[in-house]
Design an enzyme around this catalytic site. Sequence first.
Site, mmCIF file in Angstrom:
data_model
loop_
_atom_site.group_PDB
_atom_site.id
_atom_site.type_symbol
_atom_site.label_atom_id
_atom_site.label_comp_id
_atom_site.label_asym_id
_atom_site.label_seq_id
_atom_site.Cartn_x
_atom_site.Cartn_y
_atom_site.Cartn_z
ATOM 1 N N ASP A 26 0.858 -1.186 0.000
ATOM 2 C CA ASP A 26 0.000 0.000 0.000
ATOM 3 C C ASP A 26 0.895 1.237 0.000
ATOM 4 O OD1 ASP A 26 -2.139 1.688 0.142
ATOM 5 O OD2 ASP A 26 -2.705 1.190 2.204
ATOM 6 N N ASP A 121 -2.822 2.463 -6.103
ATOM 7 C CA ASP A 121 -1.790 2.542 -5.071
ATOM 8 C C ASP A 121 -1.716 1.352 -4.132
ATOM 9 O OD1 ASP A 121 -4.230 3.158 -3.929
ATOM 10 O OD2 ASP A 121 -3.388 4.576 -2.498
ATOM 11 N N GLU A 122 -2.435 0.277 -4.426
ATOM 12 C CA GLU A 122 -2.317 -0.896 -3.558
ATOM 13 C C GLU A 122 -2.627 -2.168 -4.324
ATOM 14 O OE1 GLU A 122 -5.198 -1.535 -0.408
ATOM 15 O OE2 GLU A 122 -6.522 -0.023 -1.274
#
EC number: 2.7.7.7
Length: 371
Positions: A26, A121-122
């Site tokens: 993350d 983003d993860e």
Amino acid sequence: MKSESGEYNSTSAELKHSPKKIIHVDMDCFYAAVEMRENPAYRHVPLAVGGAKERRGVLSTCNYLARKYGVRSAMPTAQAYKLCPDLVVVPGNMALYKQISQQIRQIFSQYTQLIEPLSLDEAYLDVTHCQLHHGSATLIAEAIRSEIFETTGLTASAGVAPNKFIAKIASDENKPNGICVVTPDQVAEFVAELPLRKIPGVGKVTAEKLAAIGLNTTADVRAYPRDLLFQQYGKFAQSLIDKSHGIDNRNLSLERNRKSVGVEFTLSHDIHTFDDALAVMKKLLPELKTRVARNAKRDVTSAIAKQVVKLKFSDFKSTTIEKSSQQIDDSLFVSLLQGALLRQNQRGIRLVGLSVGLTEKKPQVQLKFEF
């Protein structure tokens, strides 16, 4: 298997019988971090990415300095300014965020092809069969974090665990720029007194309902009568019980087909009447149809299953209303809007949204006739 160094590791001989090794990566305040990288002047000020206050915008994310003031993602920009008058809000650069996300994805692919992206983003990574770094999931996670920083100048946090559920929670334990490893023999201790609000899928409303019957932690769930929990929560009860014991048998979802396509608009001032809302809806419809057509070209396996209208009122509470439909029907959206407005209760309307729910197309079966 836990090594003496505390790493999550397994030998080749044990590989067939060892539990999965899942990493959840993350990025730390991703959009804001990119903006701080691009403009060093932002590094020491409370910063957020999102819509302007004058346009009743909402924040996408913010840096950790802003979070100290109580500023959070999904917060109205106007509310964020009340908490932090010195907040700097920038509109963001989605094209750049996507470009960097692709760089990060390429780093992941050096270690495994079993990647489930959750957003830009993860992502989850299954490194069970990766033999790099002696097969140590901990060392792999550290190598990935290090390479992300060297390549992009951005930091990432990671959770390493035997399943997705634990890995997801673990990645948040030592943010920012940290790692948390939960080995198989540590799972029971890790979930022993876990607040239910930390469980993915347990939102604010669900947490409040659970708290109303005395369920605040995983320990409360384990002590609660099982049959009573099923009576009150149906299928969700089993998921809650499993996670309260640290159980999650889900594999990574490698095909990320969209479940919906939508468009919404936040108004600069509240509207109150059906005619006003209808005017906004008519402006949104062409864009929705364009997005649906674009998605159909990319994903030929999905089909429209329902139409949805969403309204957000002046008290920031939302309502949605939907109906099954296999194609976009303008008149159905009008009907749904009328139904949603029955819940208005004299409140102003600050947002109007339209969407379609998608489902997998059923394969066509060719009929065969004997002659």
